[in-house]
Design an enzyme around this catalytic site. Sequence first.
Site, short mmCIF file in Angstrom:
data_model
loop_
_atom_site.label_atom_id
_atom_site.label_comp_id
_atom_site.label_asym_id
_atom_site.label_seq_id
_atom_site.Cartn_x
_atom_site.Cartn_y
_atom_site.Cartn_z
N TRP A 55 0.65 -1.22 -0.11
CA TRP A 55 -0.08 -0.04 -0.01
C TRP A 55 0.92 1.28 0.06
CZ3 TRP A 55 -0.76 3.87 3.37
CH2 TRP A 55 -1.82 4.84 3.17
N SER B 89 2.58 -7.69 1.67
CA SER B 89 1.57 -6.80 2.29
C SER B 89 0.35 -6.68 1.61
CB SER B 89 1.85 -5.28 2.80
OG SER B 89 1.36 -4.67 3.63
N LEU B 90 -0.14 -5.52 1.07
CA LEU B 90 -1.40 -5.60 0.14
C LEU B 90 -1.00 -6.44 -1.18
CD1 LEU B 90 -4.30 -4.39 -0.93
CD2 LEU B 90 -2.85 -2.29 -1.46
N PHE C 98 2.49 5.88 8.07
CA PHE C 98 2.09 4.40 7.93
C PHE C 98 3.54 3.59 7.54
CE2 PHE C 98 0.76 0.62 5.50
CZ PHE C 98 -0.37 0.13 6.03
N LEU C 99 4.45 4.46 6.87
CA LEU C 99 5.85 3.98 6.27
C LEU C 99 6.64 3.64 7.71
CD1 LEU C 99 6.50 5.77 3.35
CD2 LEU C 99 5.53 3.67 3.58
N ALA C 100 6.46 4.74 8.60
CA ALA C 100 7.41 4.40 9.87
C ALA C 100 6.88 3.50 10.59
CB ALA C 100 7.34 5.81 10.48
N LEU C 101 5.69 3.06 10.60
CA LEU C 101 5.14 1.90 11.41
C LEU C 101 5.70 0.45 10.88
CD1 LEU C 101 1.13 2.35 11.74
CD2 LEU C 101 3.05 1.96 13.67
N GLN C 102 6.15 0.52 9.75
CA GLN C 102 6.56 -0.71 8.99
C GLN C 102 7.88 -1.08 9.27
OE1 GLN C 102 5.86 -0.79 4.76
NE2 GLN C 102 3.90 0.33 4.96
N ASP D 14 7.22 -7.59 13.26
CA ASP D 14 6.05 -6.86 12.36
C ASP D 14 4.91 -6.29 13.48
OD1 ASP D 14 4.36 -6.01 10.58
OD2 ASP D 14 4.69 -7.46 9.28
N HIS E 267 8.30 -5.29 9.05
CA HIS E 267 7.37 -5.28 7.95
C HIS E 267 7.83 -5.34 6.55
CE1 HIS E 267 3.00 -5.49 6.69
NE2 HIS E 267 3.15 -4.50 5.79
#
Length: 256
Positions: free
Chosen positions: A22, A82-83, A143-147, A207, A235
């Site tokens: 995503w 992922s997606l 969202f990218l930082a969470l990965q 993850d 992730h």
Amino acid sequence: MNDIWWQTYGEGNCHLVLLHGWGLNAEVWHCIREELGSHFTLHLVDLPGYGRSSGFGAMTLEEMTAQVAKNAPDQAIWLGWSLGGLVASQMALTHPERVQALVTVASSPCFSAREGWPGIKPEILGGFQQQLSDDFQRTVERFLALQTLGTETARQDARTLKSVVLAQPMPDVEVLNGGLEILKTVDLREALKNVNMPFLRLYGYLDGLVPRKIAPLLDTLWPHSTSQIMAKAAHAPFISHPAAFCQALMTLKSSL
């Protein structure tokens, strides 16, 4: 008629389709392209509405998969991150004769938490959808930082992901919302019981988006598949641990 962006790379005798996640695009595979290209013919694609595949609106999983299938090789290993793992899985369900093997990376057949099923709380995914319309750029960055959270190279890995996003045109908010809707609603757990091609599932131990707890649950649900948890990865294991990631794919290739 809009076309999806494809690129072929490498000269290996085995075809490998790589599907990104995503908010991103095919440049995310840059760090492993050289290594894999000497063993596989890589088929890199920007999913509809992402990167260089602009001009598409929000799609369902089935619509997205149908678009990708149009120009895909006749037979290949399909790998989705992922997606992208949902798209690769849907391809295995709708065109099994074209999928030599299925590989999902940091992906889940059901990203959303359900009763007895670990995942992302639906309200968190809904919150991301709301924030997209408020502050598009910041939401994608968050969202990218969470990965990459938790890995030894988290900051560097997050910078790598951000540079991938910025290297190509940003997807429209509508497309990003559509992707989050897929993550929020799709559940392929039962459907994937019926695939019978080789099926490898790769996870990151750290993850924060796809909990490793789903690995043993799916080992039981899909006994025909194989899982591997990469100890210090989050992730995006192909960015933090490229050598181990590529080795897992070589091992799969040698077993076909």
